[in-house]
Motif scaffolding. Structure first.
Motif, PDB file in Angstrom:
ATOM      1  N   GLU A 101     -20.325   2.923 -20.861  1.00 46.72           N
ATOM      2  CA  GLU A 101     -21.156   2.855 -22.192  1.00 46.72           C
ATOM      3  C   GLU A 101     -22.697   2.682 -21.580  1.00 46.72           C
ATOM      4  OE1 GLU A 101     -19.122   0.483 -25.645  1.00 46.72           O
ATOM      5  OE2 GLU A 101     -19.378  -0.766 -23.653  1.00 46.72           O
ATOM      6  N   CYS A 102     -22.918   2.091 -20.290  1.00 50.10           N
ATOM      7  CA  CYS A 102     -24.210   1.896 -19.874  1.00 50.10           C
ATOM      8  C   CYS A 102     -24.869   2.992 -19.479  1.00 50.10           C
ATOM      9  CB  CYS A 102     -24.196   0.877 -18.638  1.00 50.10           C
ATOM     10  SG  CYS A 102     -25.807   0.654 -18.005  1.00 50.10           S
ATOM     11  N   ARG A 103     -23.925   3.814 -18.813  1.00 50.10           N
ATOM     12  CA  ARG A 103     -24.585   5.308 -18.294  1.00 50.10           C
ATOM     13  C   ARG A 103     -24.647   6.157 -19.425  1.00 50.10           C
ATOM     14  NH1 ARG A 103     -20.199   4.203 -14.404  1.00 50.10           N
ATOM     15  NH2 ARG A 103     -20.921   3.756 -12.429  1.00 50.10           N
ATOM     16  N   ASP A 104     -23.836   5.974 -20.508  1.00 48.94           N
ATOM     17  CA  ASP A 104     -24.138   7.036 -21.686  1.00 48.94           C
ATOM     18  C   ASP A 104     -25.460   6.640 -22.175  1.00 48.94           C
ATOM     19  OD1 ASP A 104     -21.785   8.363 -21.653  1.00 48.94           O
ATOM     20  OD2 ASP A 104     -20.546   7.059 -22.992  1.00 48.94           O
ATOM     21  N   ILE A 105     -25.832   5.414 -22.516  1.00 54.29           N
ATOM     22  CA  ILE A 105     -26.987   4.950 -23.238  1.00 54.29           C
ATOM     23  C   ILE A 105     -28.215   5.262 -22.496  1.00 54.29           C
ATOM     24  CG2 ILE A 105     -28.451   2.968 -23.812  1.00 54.29           C
ATOM     25  CD1 ILE A 105     -25.792   1.308 -24.270  1.00 54.29           C
ATOM     26  N   MET A 106     -28.149   5.233 -20.696  1.00 56.14           N
ATOM     27  CA  MET A 106     -28.908   5.818 -20.054  1.00 56.14           C
ATOM     28  C   MET A 106     -29.310   7.212 -20.200  1.00 56.14           C
ATOM     29  SD  MET A 106     -28.054   3.072 -16.647  1.00 56.14           S
ATOM     30  CE  MET A 106     -28.712   4.370 -15.483  1.00 56.14           C
ATOM     31  N   ASP A 107     -28.204   7.890 -20.374  1.00 50.72           N
ATOM     32  CA  ASP A 107     -28.238   9.550 -20.279  1.00 50.72           C
ATOM     33  C   ASP A 107     -28.757   9.789 -22.207  1.00 50.72           C
ATOM     34  OD1 ASP A 107     -27.711   9.890 -17.905  1.00 50.72           O
ATOM     35  OD2 ASP A 107     -25.549  10.141 -18.348  1.00 50.72           O
ATOM     36  N   GLY A 108     -29.216   8.847 -22.974  1.00 51.04           N
ATOM     37  CA  GLY A 108     -29.648   9.158 -24.159  1.00 51.04           C
ATOM     38  C   GLY A 108     -28.606   9.453 -25.235  1.00 51.04           C
ATOM     39  N   ARG A 109     -27.125   8.887 -24.810  1.00 54.19           N
ATOM     40  CA  ARG A 109     -26.234   9.094 -25.998  1.00 54.19           C
ATOM     41  C   ARG A 109     -26.308   7.565 -26.536  1.00 54.19           C
ATOM     42  NH1 ARG A 109     -24.279  12.053 -21.943  1.00 54.19           N
ATOM     43  NH2 ARG A 109     -23.351  10.547 -20.674  1.00 54.19           N
ATOM     44  N   ARG A 110     -26.262   7.653 -27.969  1.00 53.39           N
ATOM     45  CA  ARG A 110     -26.379   6.343 -28.674  1.00 53.39           C
ATOM     46  C   ARG A 110     -24.911   5.708 -28.921  1.00 53.39           C
ATOM     47  NH1 ARG A 110     -26.952   7.002 -33.874  1.00 53.39           N
ATOM     48  NH2 ARG A 110     -26.613   9.343 -34.052  1.00 53.39           N
ATOM     49  N   PRO A 111     -24.924   4.152 -28.792  1.00 56.75           N
ATOM     50  CA  PRO A 111     -23.774   3.793 -28.877  1.00 56.75           C
ATOM     51  C   PRO A 111     -22.994   4.043 -30.222  1.00 56.75           C
ATOM     52  CG  PRO A 111     -25.477   1.994 -28.076  1.00 56.75           C
ATOM     53  CD  PRO A 111     -26.105   3.431 -28.412  1.00 56.75           C
ATOM     54  N   ALA A 112     -21.892   3.890 -30.528  1.00 59.30           N
ATOM     55  CA  ALA A 112     -21.077   4.229 -31.401  1.00 59.30           C
ATOM     56  C   ALA A 112     -21.220   3.089 -32.398  1.00 59.30           C
ATOM     57  CB  ALA A 112     -19.641   4.656 -31.471  1.00 59.30           C
ATOM     58  N   ILE A 113     -21.436   3.370 -33.730  1.00 55.55           N
ATOM     59  CA  ILE A 113     -21.352   2.307 -34.929  1.00 55.55           C
ATOM     60  C   ILE A 113     -20.163   2.426 -35.596  1.00 55.55           C
ATOM     61  CG2 ILE A 113     -22.790   1.763 -36.878  1.00 55.55           C
ATOM     62  CD1 ILE A 113     -25.408   2.469 -35.872  1.00 55.55           C
ATOM     63  N   GLY A 114     -19.853   1.359 -35.779  1.00 56.62           N
ATOM     64  CA  GLY A 114     -18.143   1.246 -36.596  1.00 56.62           C
ATOM     65  C   GLY A 114     -18.221  -0.213 -37.115  1.00 56.62           C
ATOM     66  N   ALA A 115     -17.045  -0.509 -37.546  1.00 54.97           N
ATOM     67  CA  ALA A 115     -16.698  -1.876 -38.177  1.00 54.97           C
ATOM     68  C   ALA A 115     -16.402  -2.697 -36.948  1.00 54.97           C
ATOM     69  CB  ALA A 115     -15.367  -1.598 -38.782  1.00 54.97           C
ATOM     70  N   GLY A 116     -17.041  -3.858 -36.933  1.00 54.41           N
ATOM     71  CA  GLY A 116     -16.834  -4.676 -35.773  1.00 54.41           C
ATOM     72  C   GLY A 116     -17.577  -4.513 -34.851  1.00 54.41           C
ATOM     73  N   THR A 117     -18.565  -3.412 -34.645  1.00 57.77           N
ATOM     74  CA  THR A 117     -19.573  -3.252 -33.655  1.00 57.77           C
ATOM     75  C   THR A 117     -20.499  -4.350 -33.468  1.00 57.77           C
ATOM     76  OG1 THR A 117     -19.155  -0.797 -33.999  1.00 57.77           O
ATOM     77  CG2 THR A 117     -21.229  -1.491 -32.627  1.00 57.77           C
ATOM     78  N   PRO A 118     -20.538  -4.796 -32.429  1.00 56.25           N
ATOM     79  CA  PRO A 118     -21.636  -6.020 -32.082  1.00 56.25           C
ATOM     80  C   PRO A 118     -23.119  -5.573 -32.530  1.00 56.25           C
ATOM     81  CG  PRO A 118     -20.159  -5.683 -30.214  1.00 56.25           C
ATOM     82  CD  PRO A 118     -19.966  -4.450 -30.983  1.00 56.25           C
ATOM     83  N   ALA A 119     -23.876  -6.386 -33.330  1.00 54.51           N
ATOM     84  CA  ALA A 119     -25.025  -6.023 -33.564  1.00 54.51           C
ATOM     85  C   ALA A 119     -26.148  -5.606 -32.892  1.00 54.51           C
ATOM     86  CB  ALA A 119     -25.675  -7.547 -34.244  1.00 54.51           C
ATOM     87  N   PRO A 120     -26.267  -5.962 -31.475  1.00 51.46           N
ATOM     88  CA  PRO A 120     -26.975  -5.300 -30.424  1.00 51.46           C
ATOM     89  C   PRO A 120     -26.712  -3.949 -30.415  1.00 51.46           C
ATOM     90  CG  PRO A 120     -26.490  -7.515 -29.750  1.00 51.46           C
ATOM     91  CD  PRO A 120     -25.414  -7.093 -30.771  1.00 51.46           C
ATOM     92  N   LYS A 121     -25.585  -3.511 -30.289  1.00 54.75           N
ATOM     93  CA  LYS A 121     -25.115  -2.045 -30.201  1.00 54.75           C
ATOM     94  C   LYS A 121     -25.976  -1.274 -31.478  1.00 54.75           C
ATOM     95  CE  LYS A 121     -21.108  -2.493 -27.292  1.00 54.75           C
ATOM     96  NZ  LYS A 121     -19.955  -1.900 -27.199  1.00 54.75           N
ATOM     97  N   ASN A 122     -25.618  -1.772 -32.515  1.00 58.47           N
ATOM     98  CA  ASN A 122     -25.952  -1.084 -34.081  1.00 58.47           C
ATOM     99  C   ASN A 122     -27.511  -1.034 -33.839  1.00 58.47           C
ATOM    100  OD1 ASN A 122     -23.346  -0.940 -34.821  1.00 58.47           O
ATOM    101  ND2 ASN A 122     -23.558  -3.056 -35.944  1.00 58.47           N
ATOM    102  N   LEU A 123     -28.081  -2.303 -33.564  1.00 56.27           N
ATOM    103  CA  LEU A 123     -29.700  -2.260 -33.438  1.00 56.27           C
ATOM    104  C   LEU A 123     -30.207  -1.195 -32.536  1.00 56.27           C
ATOM    105  CD1 LEU A 123     -30.335  -5.915 -33.552  1.00 56.27           C
ATOM    106  CD2 LEU A 123     -30.868  -4.114 -35.413  1.00 56.27           C
ATOM    107  N   LEU A 124     -29.678  -1.075 -31.499  1.00 57.08           N
ATOM    108  CA  LEU A 124     -30.044   0.015 -30.463  1.00 57.08           C
ATOM    109  C   LEU A 124     -29.763   1.419 -30.874  1.00 57.08           C
ATOM    110  CD1 LEU A 124     -31.414   0.645 -27.415  1.00 57.08           C
ATOM    111  CD2 LEU A 124     -29.188   0.416 -26.391  1.00 57.08           C
ATOM    112  N   SER A 125     -28.713   1.601 -31.172  1.00 55.85           N
ATOM    113  CA  SER A 125     -28.277   3.062 -31.861  1.00 55.85           C
ATOM    114  C   SER A 125     -29.226   3.352 -32.876  1.00 55.85           C
ATOM    115  CB  SER A 125     -26.864   2.902 -32.337  1.00 55.85           C
ATOM    116  OG  SER A 125     -26.438   4.089 -32.625  1.00 55.85           O
ATOM    117  N   VAL A 126     -29.493   2.572 -33.985  1.00 62.67           N
ATOM    118  CA  VAL A 126     -30.490   2.835 -34.592  1.00 62.67           C
ATOM    119  C   VAL A 126     -31.941   3.343 -34.189  1.00 62.67           C
ATOM    120  CG1 VAL A 126     -31.782   2.146 -36.967  1.00 62.67           C
ATOM    121  CG2 VAL A 126     -29.251   1.740 -36.569  1.00 62.67           C
TER     122      VAL A 126
END
Length: 238
Positions: A101-126
């Protein structure tokens, strides 16, 4: 959501030695710490317009920073953290991410947003989708931490704070680092909830400490070669 006090001071080797002697007599060290210090490495993000840099320069009170963090260069445990500042106090929320996941984020791919996704991932994805939030700089330093349950106090010495511009090497064992402070200058941070116990405050009293709005991210960006570098000349080191 609650916010904590966070006081920062620039200190010398000699001042840290005095404080360490006092604090060891009254406070335990962080239970996660082995030895005298541990290494922290953070990958900080900013938007396409360097909005976080601009907010630091303008002293904006309500602001948010995004970072990935690991300890002792160990990629088996990576933390995504969102740190917010409001009215001079701070709040931090975090969640674990895998190395993939870290490498995906570093490469510009947003964290997936879904039910139960932790808030930090949602905020970064947005933020990545709406502000082109992307990695900008790596900050690395050695930390010694003391804690106290009363007041939920955490006192840290951050030594040898350095920056690296090769953000793609965040997960590598070693980095080419550039110091961001003059030799022998480090950072003392004092964090607590509602109150700082008197005996702790007395142990920290040196008579010469002056609180500063120090930002590791901001100075790391200025310390590296590039169009921002000239602005570090206006920063006052105490």
């Amino acid at each position: 959501m609650y916010y904590r006090n966070e006081w920062k001071y620039l200190v010398t080797d000699g001042q840290l030695a005095i404080l360490a002697g006092r604090l060891r007599a009254i406070l335990p060290m962080d239970r996660h710490q082995t030895g005298e210090a541990y290494a922290i490495r953070s990958l900080y993000f900013d938007d396409a317009d360097d909005g976080c840099m601009a907010e630091n320069e303008a002293g904006v009170d309500d602001r948010r920073k995004y970072r990935l963090r690991l300890y002792n260069a160990d990629p088996s445990r990576i933390q995504l953290e969102i740190k917010e500042k409001l009215h001079g106090k701070t709040h931090k929320a975090g969640c674990l991410v895998s190395a993939a996941e870290c490498r995906d984020i570093m490469d510009g791919r947003r964290p997936a947003i879904g039910a139960g996704t932790p808030a930090p991932k949602n905020l970064l994805s947005v933020a990545m989708a709406t502000r082109a939030m992307a990695p900008k700089v790596i900050v690395e330093y050695e930390r010694t931490a003391f804690v106290n349950r009363s007041g939920n106090v955490r006192i840290t010495f951050d030594r040898n704070i350095s920056a690296a511009g090769a953000v793609g090497e965040f997960l590598q064992p070693r980095l080419h680092l550039t110091p961001i402070l003059p030799a022998g200058v480090h950072v003392l941070e004092v964090k607590f909830d509602e109150f700082l116990p008197d005996y702790v405050a007395q142990a920290l009293e040196l008579g010469s400490l002056r609180q500063t709005a120090f930002s590791k991210y901001y100075l790391s960006r200025l310390a590296l070669p590039g169009p921002l570098a000239e602005r570090v000349k206006g920063y006052e080191f105490q």
